[in-house]
Design an enzyme around this catalytic site. Structure first.
Site, short mmCIF file in Angstrom:
data_model
loop_
_atom_site.label_atom_id
_atom_site.label_comp_id
_atom_site.label_asym_id
_atom_site.label_seq_id
_atom_site.Cartn_x
_atom_site.Cartn_y
_atom_site.Cartn_z
N GLU A 91 0.83 -1.21 0.00
CA GLU A 91 0.00 0.00 0.00
C GLU A 91 0.87 1.26 0.00
O GLU A 91 1.94 1.27 0.59
CB GLU A 91 -0.83 0.05 1.28
CG GLU A 91 -1.77 -1.10 1.43
CD GLU A 91 -2.40 -1.11 2.81
OE1 GLU A 91 -3.13 -2.08 3.09
OE2 GLU A 91 -2.18 -0.18 3.60
N CYS A 104 2.91 8.47 2.35
CA CYS A 104 3.31 7.50 3.37
C CYS A 104 3.68 6.20 2.65
O CYS A 104 2.85 5.60 1.97
CB CYS A 104 2.15 7.26 4.34
SG CYS A 104 2.52 6.00 5.57
N CYS A 111 5.36 -7.61 7.71
CA CYS A 111 6.32 -7.13 8.71
C CYS A 111 6.59 -8.26 9.70
O CYS A 111 5.69 -9.03 10.04
CB CYS A 111 5.76 -5.92 9.45
SG CYS A 111 6.94 -5.19 10.59
N CYS A 115 3.72 -6.48 16.03
CA CYS A 115 3.09 -5.61 17.03
C CYS A 115 1.62 -6.01 17.18
O CYS A 115 0.93 -6.27 16.18
CB CYS A 115 3.23 -4.15 16.62
SG CYS A 115 4.96 -3.66 16.42
N CYS A 118 -1.39 -4.32 15.11
CA CYS A 118 -1.13 -3.86 13.73
C CYS A 118 -1.55 -4.89 12.69
O CYS A 118 -1.24 -6.08 12.81
CB CYS A 118 0.35 -3.55 13.58
SG CYS A 118 0.84 -3.16 11.90
N CYS A 332 -2.53 0.74 8.50
CA CYS A 332 -1.63 0.26 7.47
C CYS A 332 -1.73 -1.26 7.36
O CYS A 332 -1.86 -1.97 8.34
CB CYS A 332 -0.20 0.74 7.70
SG CYS A 332 0.74 -0.18 8.89
S1 SF4 Z 1 3.44 -1.36 13.76
FE1 SF4 Z 1 3.09 -2.95 12.18
S2 SF4 Z 1 4.37 -2.34 10.45
FE2 SF4 Z 1 5.08 -1.17 12.24
S3 SF4 Z 1 6.73 -2.43 13.10
FE3 SF4 Z 1 4.85 -3.06 14.17
S4 SF4 Z 1 4.05 -4.82 12.99
FE4 SF4 Z 1 5.58 -3.76 11.71
#
Ligand code: SF4
Length: 340
Positions: A91, A104, A111, A115, A118, A332
């Site tokens: 994206e 952005c 990833c 987290c 997320c 995101c």
């Molecule tokens: S917030 Fe999402 S994109 Fe950012 S480091 Fe954590 S898991 Fe990865």
């Protein structure tokens, strides 16, 4: 397979033209077409000879992705879903605000940081993006008439976990022969990889460093940001942030996403204020965009404001960042997941 020109540094591009028996000044013309003019076809390059355009087109491409989805919100935030030849998708988002046009960008597909709140981390890391794939996300929104003015590395992925490609892309963004942006108009947001922050402090790039803190103590941080928090304590992270400040003289931004009933108590605000006083920083309080299948919510407005006020009363420089593009799968990674 043709190579994408966006993956070449300006020096590599000059070398490639010399290898094609072209005069070095052609590189300057070509760079102007690639970056300020954001040409997407060699045909557009009217001051290059037809044979040169044909040679370039036989060896290189100017874009590697296709746009497979586009969402535009009522506030004009525009999110594109790009698909690369290997079928992976990413994206990129344009956030217009008056004369400011901020893009952005994502640095990885998925990833590995995991987290808890997320969408991007839900399926793990698919692969790193190349410098060209990062730059293409910017150029998709750029033209001479409507230039991109700011770039934030805040999309999917952890930029410092894809260090070399991220730095190559940033160097081209700020290169006078590239997009010629001021480094101050570039923000790199990291979950807090200490080694990467120290390495970044040694680059001669005075960009804005934003650190995703999201928790004011190590115990809660290990729950919310397990990978990052298990690599370094908050104290170690703040030491690295101070090193960046000492080297680049750029105030650090600490990002703190308020999660209802999780990190938004008065005690959390007091702990956060104590941390903020340890380094030269400001705090961005972010509202949370709920993610399908995840249990986190944004606190209500009263609670949000009370948290911000408590930080201000303790002398912390705090900015409230409300969400843009909330009707375009704003969190995101969400558009990519929904269109998978
Ligand atoms: S917030 Fe999402 S994109 Fe950012 S480091 Fe954590 S898991 Fe990865």
């Amino acid at each position: 397979m043709s190579r994408c020109l966006l993956n070449l540094t300006p020096d590599q591009l000059r070398d490639a033209l010399v290898a094609m028996n072209e005069k070095p000044f052609r590189a300057k013309q070509l760079l102007q077409w690639i970056y300020p003019k954001a040409a997407s076809e060699f045909e557009e390059m009217s001051n290059l000879s037809k044979p040169l355009r044909e040679n370039l087109a036989s060896e290189f491409t100017l874009r590697s992705a296709t746009v497979v989805a586009e969402n535009v919100c009522a506030d004009n935030t525009c999110k594109l879903l790009l698909e690369f030849p290997d079928g992976e998708r990413v994206e990129t988002v344009l956030i217009p605000d008056g004369t400011r046009r901020t893009v952005c960008v994502s640095t990885q597909i998925g990833c590995a940081m995991g987290c808890a709140f997320c969408a991007s981390g839900l399926d793990g890391l698919a692969r790193n993006l190349t410098a060209g794939e990062i730059l293409e996300q910017v150029l998709r929104f750029h033209s001479l008439e409507t230039p991109v003015t700011n770039v934030v590395f805040m999309g999917s992925g952890e930029p410092l976990a894809n260090y070399d490609a991220t730095i190559q892309a940033i160097r081209i963004l700020i290169d006078p022969a590239g997009l010629n942006l001021s480094a101050r108009k570039i923000t790199l947001s990291t979950v807090g990889l200490v080694k990467g922050i120290r390495r970044l402090a040694e680059e001669d790039i005075p960009l804005t460093l934003a650190i995703s803190l999201h928790a004011p103590n190590d115990e809660l941080r290990r729950e919310l940001l397990p990978t990052a928090a298990n690599k370094a304590t908050i104290e170690e992270l703040l030491d690295a942030a101070q090193e960046f400040y000492d080297a680049r003289h750029r105030e650090i931004t600490l990002e703190y996403t308020l999660l209802d009933g999780v990190n938004d108590s008065n005690l959390h605000a007091d702990q956060l204020a104590n941390l903020a006083h340890q380094i030269r920083c400001n705090i961005n309080l972010l509202s949370y965009n709920p993610v399908e299948n995840l249990d986190f919510q944004c606190p209500n407005e009263v609670r949000f404001q009370a948290f911000a006020n408590r930080l201000s009363q303790r002398g912390v420089n705090v900015n409230i960042r409300t969400s843009r593009g909330s009707d375009a799968d704003a969190a995101c990674g969400q558009l990519r997941r929904r269109k998978a």
